[in-house]
Scaffold this motif. Sequence first.
Motif, PDB file in Angstrom:
ATOM      1  N   SER A   1       0.585  -1.041   0.249  1.00 13.34           N
ATOM      2  CA  SER A   1      -0.166   0.185  -0.663  1.00 13.34           C
ATOM      3  C   SER A   1       0.593   1.542  -0.385  1.00 13.34           C
ATOM      4  O   SER A   1       0.486   2.171  -0.468  1.00 13.34           O
ATOM      5  CB  SER A   1      -0.800  -0.238   1.500  1.00 13.34           C
ATOM      6  N   GLU A   2       2.147   1.155   0.722  1.00 13.42           N
ATOM      7  CA  GLU A   2       3.158   2.259   0.636  1.00 13.42           C
ATOM      8  C   GLU A   2       3.228   2.722  -0.956  1.00 13.42           C
ATOM      9  O   GLU A   2       3.453   3.757  -1.065  1.00 13.42           O
ATOM     10  CB  GLU A   2       4.401   2.162   1.970  1.00 13.42           C
ATOM     11  N   LEU A   3       3.932   1.279  -1.487  1.00  9.87           N
ATOM     12  CA  LEU A   3       4.391   1.743  -2.621  1.00  9.87           C
ATOM     13  C   LEU A   3       3.616   2.357  -3.791  1.00  9.87           C
ATOM     14  O   LEU A   3       3.912   3.082  -4.302  1.00  9.87           O
ATOM     15  CB  LEU A   3       5.255   0.132  -2.714  1.00  9.87           C
ATOM     16  N   ARG A   4       2.052   1.983  -3.432  1.00  8.29           N
ATOM     17  CA  ARG A   4       0.935   2.572  -4.126  1.00  8.29           C
ATOM     18  C   ARG A   4       1.199   3.925  -4.256  1.00  8.29           C
ATOM     19  O   ARG A   4       0.592   4.598  -4.817  1.00  8.29           O
ATOM     20  CB  ARG A   4       0.104   1.890  -4.334  1.00  8.29           C
TER      21      ARG A   4
ATOM     22  N   VAL B   1      19.740  17.943 -10.539  1.00  7.81           N
ATOM     23  CA  VAL B   1      19.430  18.742  -9.731  1.00  7.81           C
ATOM     24  C   VAL B   1      20.038  18.358  -8.412  1.00  7.81           C
ATOM     25  O   VAL B   1      20.654  17.249  -7.897  1.00  7.81           O
ATOM     26  CB  VAL B   1      17.704  17.903  -9.045  1.00  7.81           C
ATOM     27  N   ARG B   2      19.729  19.404  -7.800  1.00 13.15           N
ATOM     28  CA  ARG B   2      19.835  19.569  -6.248  1.00 13.15           C
ATOM     29  C   ARG B   2      19.397  19.041  -5.416  1.00 13.15           C
ATOM     30  O   ARG B   2      18.297  19.229  -5.319  1.00 13.15           O
ATOM     31  CB  ARG B   2      21.217  21.122  -5.657  1.00 13.15           C
ATOM     32  N   GLY B   3      20.612  18.062  -4.093  1.00 13.90           N
ATOM     33  CA  GLY B   3      18.946  18.159  -3.065  1.00 13.90           C
ATOM     34  C   GLY B   3      19.051  16.132  -3.528  1.00 13.90           C
ATOM     35  O   GLY B   3      20.399  15.560  -4.465  1.00 13.90           O
ATOM     36  N   ASP B   4      18.643  15.516  -3.038  1.00 21.32           N
ATOM     37  CA  ASP B   4      18.464  13.819  -2.547  1.00 21.32           C
ATOM     38  C   ASP B   4      17.226  13.631  -3.056  1.00 21.32           C
ATOM     39  O   ASP B   4      17.024  12.364  -2.472  1.00 21.32           O
ATOM     40  CB  ASP B   4      18.756  13.201  -1.374  1.00 21.32           C
ATOM     41  N   ASP B   5      16.279  14.694  -2.623  1.00 19.46           N
ATOM     42  CA  ASP B   5      14.540  14.264  -3.724  1.00 19.46           C
ATOM     43  C   ASP B   5      13.988  12.911  -4.399  1.00 19.46           C
ATOM     44  O   ASP B   5      13.554  12.613  -3.226  1.00 19.46           O
ATOM     45  CB  ASP B   5      13.874  15.355  -3.411  1.00 19.46           C
ATOM     46  N   ALA B   6      14.998  13.630  -5.373  1.00 18.83           N
ATOM     47  CA  ALA B   6      14.705  12.255  -6.528  1.00 18.83           C
ATOM     48  C   ALA B   6      15.643  10.490  -5.756  1.00 18.83           C
ATOM     49  O   ALA B   6      14.434   9.722  -5.870  1.00 18.83           O
ATOM     50  CB  ALA B   6      15.051  12.836  -7.562  1.00 18.83           C
ATOM     51  N   ILE B   7      16.460  10.827  -4.994  1.00 21.70           N
ATOM     52  CA  ILE B   7      17.237  10.006  -4.772  1.00 21.70           C
ATOM     53  C   ILE B   7      16.325   9.382  -3.355  1.00 21.70           C
ATOM     54  O   ILE B   7      16.055   8.326  -3.800  1.00 21.70           O
ATOM     55  CB  ILE B   7      18.388   9.765  -4.448  1.00 21.70           C
ATOM     56  N   ILE B   8      15.586   9.915  -2.051  1.00 21.73           N
ATOM     57  CA  ILE B   8      15.053   9.650  -1.747  1.00 21.73           C
ATOM     58  C   ILE B   8      13.426   8.638  -2.173  1.00 21.73           C
ATOM     59  O   ILE B   8      13.231   7.102  -1.791  1.00 21.73           O
ATOM     60  CB  ILE B   8      14.287  10.681  -0.729  1.00 21.73           C
ATOM     61  N   VAL B   9      13.133   9.249  -2.826  1.00 21.18           N
ATOM     62  CA  VAL B   9      11.967   8.749  -3.921  1.00 21.18           C
ATOM     63  C   VAL B   9      12.431   7.138  -4.182  1.00 21.18           C
ATOM     64  O   VAL B   9      11.388   6.603  -3.935  1.00 21.18           O
ATOM     65  CB  VAL B   9      11.053   9.001  -5.527  1.00 21.18           C
ATOM     66  N   ILE B  10      13.338   7.381  -5.186  1.00 20.48           N
ATOM     67  CA  ILE B  10      14.347   6.010  -5.337  1.00 20.48           C
ATOM     68  C   ILE B  10      14.013   4.838  -4.369  1.00 20.48           C
ATOM     69  O   ILE B  10      13.444   3.724  -4.165  1.00 20.48           O
ATOM     70  CB  ILE B  10      15.543   5.979  -6.664  1.00 20.48           C
ATOM     71  N   ASP B  11      15.137   5.934  -3.378  1.00 20.61           N
ATOM     72  CA  ASP B  11      15.182   4.507  -1.786  1.00 20.61           C
ATOM     73  C   ASP B  11      14.315   3.623  -1.822  1.00 20.61           C
ATOM     74  O   ASP B  11      14.487   2.761  -1.071  1.00 20.61           O
ATOM     75  CB  ASP B  11      15.839   5.835  -1.594  1.00 20.61           C
ATOM     76  N   ARG B  12      12.902   4.417  -1.526  1.00 24.61           N
ATOM     77  CA  ARG B  12      11.795   4.740  -0.375  1.00 24.61           C
ATOM     78  C   ARG B  12      10.805   3.214  -1.509  1.00 24.61           C
ATOM     79  O   ARG B  12      10.679   2.258  -0.212  1.00 24.61           O
ATOM     80  CB  ARG B  12      11.009   5.651  -0.580  1.00 24.61           C
TER      81      ARG B  12
END
Length: 226
Positions: free
Chosen positions: A90-93, A118-129
């Motif tokens: 459900s989280e993944l959804r 892109v600076r920062g790690d927002d995109a990386i956070i999404v991928i990691d999650r």
Amino acid sequence: MSVSQPVRPPRRRAPRNSLNPDRILDAAVLLLDRDGPEAFTMRALAEQLGVGTMAVYSYFKGKDEINDAVAQRLLDTIELPPGGSADPGSELREVCRGVYRLFTEHPSALQLLTLRAVRGDDAIIVIDRMLGLLRRTGLAPDEAARAHIVLMQYTVGSALWRIRRERALCEEGARERLRAKLDALPAGRYPALAALAPELMCAQGEGTALYEAGLDAMLRGLLPVR
């Protein structure tokens, strides 16, 4: 005999001292979504804001810096669900739905995020999650990696399809022309398409619901049965 030139309306000036980085980025997002990154210029941005071009340069060095800031701002709009739930599926959804919302609400986002560093790690956070959630469902490392790519391809592709279809069908009479074209198809040559024309027209307007139905089907096929 001279031909009079059309009179351009005077540019509405912004109130004095009202310019700030947030207001500049708000206007940039609007222009980028409307016209696309290729057509985006500092001059167009200044006109949108009602200021001189040099006023924008007081806050940003140039178009590239603004594009980077816009990409980061758009990434910040992805709402990640609270972690640690007992149902990683459900989280993944919810993560996938957040990415889909970003790209459908801001058509410029995908191109900006593809082209900009892109600076920062927002995109990386999404991928990691996403990867972490896939592993929590019980998938092996290689299965989790492939499932992540499959889900992103489906999510991004669905968003692009919706954006382009809505743009194509928003013109006056476009839906009627499409319906007439489908109705005119010879059933002997295109039996399935002719038979399902009404259903296809209905599905065109389902938008997010259609994406979510496909997402649920993909998750059922990708994730282990619990």
